[in-house]
Design a protein around this motif. Structure first.
Motif, PDB file in Angstrom:
ATOM      1  N   VAL A 393       0.795  -1.128  -0.068  1.00 34.94           N
ATOM      2  CA  VAL A 393       0.092  -0.081  -0.021  1.00 34.94           C
ATOM      3  C   VAL A 393       1.003   1.311   0.128  1.00 34.94           C
ATOM      4  N   LYS A 394       1.873   1.240   0.679  1.00 33.40           N
ATOM      5  CA  LYS A 394       2.993   2.502   1.080  1.00 33.40           C
ATOM      6  C   LYS A 394       3.614   2.928  -0.203  1.00 33.40           C
ATOM      7  N   TYR A 395       3.979   1.644  -1.108  1.00 35.93           N
ATOM      8  CA  TYR A 395       4.800   1.930  -2.134  1.00 35.93           C
ATOM      9  C   TYR A 395       4.075   1.811  -3.266  1.00 35.93           C
ATOM     10  N   ALA A 418       0.948  -8.920  -4.558  1.00 32.76           N
ATOM     11  CA  ALA A 418       1.395  -8.220  -5.693  1.00 32.76           C
ATOM     12  C   ALA A 418       0.853  -6.849  -5.647  1.00 32.76           C
ATOM     13  N   ASP A 419       1.454  -5.733  -6.166  1.00 29.59           N
ATOM     14  CA  ASP A 419       0.978  -4.346  -6.094  1.00 29.59           C
ATOM     15  C   ASP A 419       1.255  -3.940  -7.363  1.00 29.59           C
ATOM     16  N   SER A 420       0.381  -2.585  -7.802  1.00 27.38           N
ATOM     17  CA  SER A 420       0.756  -2.042  -8.846  1.00 27.38           C
ATOM     18  C   SER A 420       1.591  -0.608  -8.780  1.00 27.38           C
ATOM     19  N   GLY A 423       7.463   0.135  -7.857  1.00 31.04           N
ATOM     20  CA  GLY A 423       8.609  -1.010  -7.865  1.00 31.04           C
ATOM     21  C   GLY A 423       9.863  -0.882  -7.518  1.00 31.04           C
ATOM     22  N   ILE A 424      10.838  -1.766  -7.705  1.00 30.97           N
ATOM     23  CA  ILE A 424      12.064  -1.618  -6.843  1.00 30.97           C
ATOM     24  C   ILE A 424      13.160  -1.860  -8.244  1.00 30.97           C
ATOM     25  N   PRO A 425      14.178  -1.085  -8.320  1.00 26.90           N
ATOM     26  CA  PRO A 425      15.201  -1.452  -9.200  1.00 26.90           C
ATOM     27  C   PRO A 425      15.658  -2.866  -9.198  1.00 26.90           C
ATOM     28  N   TYR A 437      17.778  -1.013   5.091  1.00 26.50           N
ATOM     29  CA  TYR A 437      17.890  -0.902   3.847  1.00 26.50           C
ATOM     30  C   TYR A 437      16.593  -0.089   3.357  1.00 26.50           C
ATOM     31  N   ARG A 438      16.418   1.040   2.756  1.00 25.29           N
ATOM     32  CA  ARG A 438      15.485   1.806   2.124  1.00 25.29           C
ATOM     33  C   ARG A 438      15.744   2.129   0.794  1.00 25.29           C
ATOM     34  N   VAL A 439      15.099   1.834  -0.255  1.00 17.59           N
ATOM     35  CA  VAL A 439      15.482   2.272  -1.841  1.00 17.59           C
ATOM     36  C   VAL A 439      15.334   3.807  -1.757  1.00 17.59           C
ATOM     37  N   THR A 450      10.792   2.283   8.699  1.00 21.65           N
ATOM     38  CA  THR A 450      11.893   2.355   9.676  1.00 21.65           C
ATOM     39  C   THR A 450      13.089   1.610   8.777  1.00 21.65           C
ATOM     40  N   GLY A 451      12.611   0.781   7.893  1.00 24.46           N
ATOM     41  CA  GLY A 451      13.688  -0.022   7.020  1.00 24.46           C
ATOM     42  C   GLY A 451      13.967  -1.318   7.616  1.00 24.46           C
ATOM     43  N   LEU A 452      12.917  -1.773   8.698  1.00 25.21           N
ATOM     44  CA  LEU A 452      13.288  -2.989   9.386  1.00 25.21           C
ATOM     45  C   LEU A 452      12.266  -3.991   8.880  1.00 25.21           C
ATOM     46  N   GLY A 453      11.179  -3.613   8.262  1.00 20.70           N
ATOM     47  CA  GLY A 453       9.790  -4.355   7.912  1.00 20.70           C
ATOM     48  C   GLY A 453      10.123  -5.618   7.287  1.00 20.70           C
ATOM     49  N   LEU A 454      10.963  -5.507   6.107  1.00 20.10           N
ATOM     50  CA  LEU A 454      11.270  -6.751   5.418  1.00 20.10           C
ATOM     51  C   LEU A 454      12.303  -7.542   6.006  1.00 20.10           C
ATOM     52  N   ALA A 455      13.173  -7.062   6.864  1.00 19.32           N
ATOM     53  CA  ALA A 455      14.130  -7.833   7.529  1.00 19.32           C
ATOM     54  C   ALA A 455      13.406  -8.851   8.597  1.00 19.32           C
ATOM     55  N   ILE A 456      12.188  -8.085   9.241  1.00 15.31           N
ATOM     56  CA  ILE A 456      11.479  -8.748  10.379  1.00 15.31           C
ATOM     57  C   ILE A 456      10.730 -10.001   9.531  1.00 15.31           C
TER      58      ILE A 456
END
Ligand code: ADP
Length: 490
Positions: A393-395, A418-420, A423-425, A437-439, A450-456
């Protein structure tokens, strides 16, 4: 026996022996055993040869004398006539250190070189067999002497001269071989001395060779010891043997891993300090500016206080995320895995996030292919799914969509988010799982990341023995796919 074994084990536990000891022992056994066997075999075969030679020798001499006696009619002559043959007999007995008896056809001893049995009857097995035409010899291995019985034939005059007739008497010879072995024993003693010397020299040579062979391993231990003292940057290169090369390789690999763990730990600590400091700095700046203003309007105060409150929220979110991460990293005794109906769980998470999505007119779609029940830790798994959908939702763009799909086979269930969105490089897709890590730092901060969401999320998935994959096209959207086993086997 048990006590001895126990003692040995205690001793062995305290004093671990060097590998040199079994190596030296094995080499010594390997060298000494053939040497000892060879000397034993040689000594026993030479002893047998000597005995055989002595028997043949004595037999020949006695045969000659017996012929002489026969020709000189020894058994029928008077003592005076036999004087020269008697002295020959005595000399022969002395030479081979034995005793000779001359027995006549009446089994009476007519001559004894020891002068003990003359006139006595002698009916031994050898004498009887000899009278029957068999010349015998026998060796007593226990008492080390041999017995020979040689026939003395009657001398018969015929037309062509004299010929040997029937057995008129027997020459019974007994001789000891003891003196022969005295010589051999002294030889054996000398051989034992040589063997001892060989043993000592061999021990020294083998020990030196083993010491040389072991040196590369000792050098390896010294290098590892140096590293253990804290010199992690030292490279271990002991390439003398394939084994030392392999060990060096494994140690270097472990060291590289240690270094990278240490590096990531340092990075993490510095990231944590930086992330925690940022809101505090903002609060300080806001507070300082408020204090520096004289008679600031109430609205400005309220605005600044709101900003300070937002920064405190952010600080508290970072701390919450860090605590979550630490909980995942800990060896998971606190996990409570239980069968959970996944469809209901995902629906509940989406329900909670719908208000946020609605703000930007993002459509949240849930496609459930089948009913799925799996062993999961409900709290942790909800956190992971929540992070994925929240990110989607955020991105995302205004009026976009997020599609969550749930499917399963006989072993795993699959959750696709999946989202619309933006995207990520391509080159950064794997880095998004790194801590902090944040793009796009600014955007993430804007959205309260916080850059910790996906690590968690990744830690949670790994905790469930699952896997997570990301596919993304910049400007088009991102798809995270999670695969988790239906049955959790600890
Ligand atoms: P954050 O708290 O910044 O969202 P995460 O660990 O959740 O931290 O994500 C790390 C980074 O990965 C984000 O800052 C963002 O740049 C990128 N990211 C995560 N999910 C998505 C997504 N669905 N679409 C695009 N970028 C994403």
């Amino acid at each position: 026996m048990k006590k001895i074994t126990e003692r040995f084990r205690q001793f062995y536990g305290k004093h671990t022996p060097s590998v040199k000891l079994p190596m030296v022992a094995a080499a010594l056994i390997f060298c000494m055993i053939p040497l000892l066997i060879q000397s034993r075999v040689l000594s026993s075969s030479s002893r047998q040869q000597q005995i055989d030679r002595r028997i043949i020798d004595v037999q020949n001499q006695c045969q000659i004398l017996s012929n002489k006696m026969s020709r000189g009619s020894y058994l029928t002559n008077s003592v005076v006539d036999n004087a020269s043959l008697d002295s020959e007999l005595s000399t022969l007995a002395d030479i081979f250190n034995g005793r000779i008896l001359i027995v006549n056809s009446g089994f009476r001893v007519v001559r004894d070189t020891f002068s003990l049995s003359e006139g006595k009857i002698c009916i031994s097995e050898e004498v009887i067999r000899c009278f029957q035409g068999e010349s015998t010899n026998r060796y007593d291995t226990k008492r080390h002497y041999f017995i020979l019985a040689i026939p003395i034939p009657e001398y018969v005059q015929s037309t062509g001269g004299f010929t040997a007739g029937k057995t008129a008497g027997v020459m019974l010879v007994t001789a000891s071989t003891e003196s022969m072995f005295e010589l051999e024993e002294s030889l054996n003693d000398r051989a034992a001395l040589y063997q001892l010397m060989i043993f000592v020299v061999l021990s020294i040579v083998i020990f030196s060779v083993v010491h040389l062979l072991i040196r590369p391993f000792e050098r390896l231990v010294a290098s590892v010891g140096h590293v253990a003292e804290g010199n992690l940057d030292e490279d271990i290169a002991e390439d003398t043997y394939r084994e030392t090369k392999e060990i060096s390789g494994v140690i270097n690999k472990t060291l590289d891993k240690l270094k990278s763990v240490e590096q990531s730990r340092q990075e993490f600590v510095s990231n944590v300090s930086h992330e925690l400091k940022t809101p505090i700095t903002s609060i300080r700046v806001l507070a300082d500016s408020l204090m520096g203003m004289e008679e600031a309007p109430k609205e400005l105060y309220q605005e600044f206080m709101q900003d300070i409150s937002d920064e405190i929220d952010r600080e508290s979110k970072i701390i919450d995320d860090l605590l979550n991460l630490v909980k995942m990293d800990k060896v998971s005794q606190e996990n409570s895995f239980a069968p959970v109906q996944i469809n209901g769980l995902v629906e509940m998470i989406l329900k909670r996030l719908r208000p946020i999505a609605r703000k930007r007119n993002i459509e949240l779609i849930f496609e459930s292919m089948r009913e799925v029940t799996a062993d999961i830790d409900e709290v942790k798994f909800s956190l992971a799914v929540n992070n994925l959908v929240e990110n989607a939702v955020k991105y995302n763009r205004e009026d976009g969509w997020v599609r969550v799909t749930l499917d399963a086979d006989h072993k795993f269930f699959y959750l696709k988010v999946a989202d619309s969105g933006i995207g990520i490089p391509k080159e950064l897709t794997e880095r998004v799982f790194e801590r902090f890590y944040r793009v796009d730092k600014a955007r993430s901060r804007e959205t309260g990341g916080t850059g910790l969401g996906l690590a968690i999320t990744k830690s949670v998935i790994l905790l469930h023995h699952g896997a997570i994959r990301v596919e993304s096209t910049e400007g088009e959207g991102t798809t995270f796919t999670v695969r988790i086993p239906l049955i959790y086997i600890p």
